[in-house]
Write an enzyme that holds these catalytic residues in place. Structure first.
Site, PDB file in Angstrom:
ATOM      1  N   PRO A 232       0.831  -1.211   0.000  1.00 15.31           N
ATOM      2  CA  PRO A 232       0.000   0.000   0.000  1.00 15.31           C
ATOM      3  C   PRO A 232       0.862   1.256   0.000  1.00 15.31           C
ATOM      4  O   PRO A 232       1.844   1.349   0.716  1.00 15.31           O
ATOM      5  CB  PRO A 232      -0.787  -0.123   1.311  1.00 15.31           C
ATOM      6  CG  PRO A 232      -0.821  -1.585   1.591  1.00 15.31           C
ATOM      7  CD  PRO A 232       0.494  -2.111   1.104  1.00 15.31           C
ATOM      8  N   GLU A 233       0.488   2.218  -0.841  1.00 16.06           N
ATOM      9  CA  GLU A 233       1.209   3.482  -0.903  1.00 16.06           C
ATOM     10  C   GLU A 233       0.464   4.529  -0.083  1.00 16.06           C
ATOM     11  O   GLU A 233      -0.550   4.239   0.545  1.00 16.06           O
ATOM     12  CB  GLU A 233       1.370   3.897  -2.368  1.00 16.06           C
ATOM     13  CG  GLU A 233       2.178   2.878  -3.172  1.00 16.06           C
ATOM     14  CD  GLU A 233       2.491   3.333  -4.587  1.00 16.06           C
ATOM     15  OE1 GLU A 233       2.442   4.550  -4.851  1.00 16.06           O
ATOM     16  OE2 GLU A 233       2.795   2.472  -5.429  1.00 16.06           O
TER      17      GLU A 233
END
Length: 275
Positions: free
Chosen positions: A2-3
């Site tokens: 996840p960014e």
């Protein structure tokens, strides 16, 4: 992994469910995570205490519980989700925080590269000097400007894509959003960072903010295992202009999108639109 937009979406999704709620119990599967989870300390220090805030720093979710703070990292496949306490536990649910309104915050992580660390208030005050010491500014902070980027890049020879993905420069820009940002700014991902002009830095800075704000508003990107706090996927991937589009026509000029590997990561670009 996840960014920043995905973590921000999770954070915002948790706030209405957690803030002002009291923790009734803490449970742990016992399986090893990225960092050991101190379940006995958590049970002793958090039971009966109230969640006062939920925030984000880089790709970490910070949950303040009175005089303690939970620092949560989702790793590759982690998720913080809200469930009814009677809902069936899933195979890879590892940490459970039961709240006073009958719901549970659950940390789910099949690959177990994520973690939840517990710090007391004195240690929490030092986080910027300890676990966050190597992080650059947040992209939405006032300290993050085109001038800041240009000054930091002066004399450097590496690829601009690697530069903006470096968490020491700015936090939270991973591979997906680096690709999208550079396309929006019209800059080739392999361009030497020290050669960018002031107008290019201005375009790049604006493109970073535009891309991240838009991704957050779309709920992040459902790539691999990301889910938000309500168990729903994001849909920014439906708006990708360049990422994963190798062989397809550029949405601006119609020429074929190409792919190369930079720093071990797939990089998608249009050689006509990105100079």
């Amino acid at each position: 992994m996840p960014e920043l937009p995905e973590v921000e979406v999770v954070c915002r999704g948790l706030i209405p469910h957690l803030v002002s709620r009291t923790i009734r119990s803490v449970q742990y599967s016992g399986l090893p995570l990225r960092h050991p989870f101190p379940v006995e300390t958590a049970q002793a220090e958090l039971t009966g205490k109230t969640v006062t805030s939920v925030s984000r720093r880089a790709r970490y979710v910070l949950i303040q519980v009175e005089s303690h703070i939970l620092v949560c990292h989702l790793g590759m496949t982690g998720n913080l989700g809200i469930f009814d306490r009677n809902a069936a536990k899933r195979k890879h649910d590892h940490i459970f925080f039961e709240l006073d309104n009958g719901i549970e915050l659950r940390f789910h992580d099949p690959r177990r590269f994520g973690s939840i660390q517990l710090f007391c208030h004195t240690a929490a005050e030092q986080l910027e000097k300890t676990i966050f010491s190597s992080l650059g500014p947040e992209p939405f902070d006032s300290a993050f400007t085109a001038g800041y980027l240009q000054k930091l890049a002066r004399g450097k020879k590496g690829a601009v894509k690697n530069f903006i993905m470096d968490n020491r420069v700015v936090t939270g820009i991973g591979n997906i959003y680096a690709n999208e940002t550079l396309f929006l700014a019209g800059i080739h991902p392999k361009k030497q960072v020290g050669t960018l002009t002031s107008p290019q830095w201005q375009r790049l800075h604006e493109a970073i903010l535009t891309t991240l704000h838009w991704a957050i508003s779309c709920g992040g990107s459902t790539i691999s295992d990301f889910l938000n706090a309500s168990g729903e996927g994001g849909y920014f991937q439906a708006n990708f202009k360049i990422y994963g589009k190798e062989g397809k026509p550029c949405p601006l000029c119609g020429k074929t999108i190409e792919k190369m590997v930079i720093g071990g990561r797939s990089s998608f670009y249009c050689k006509t639109c990105q100079k």
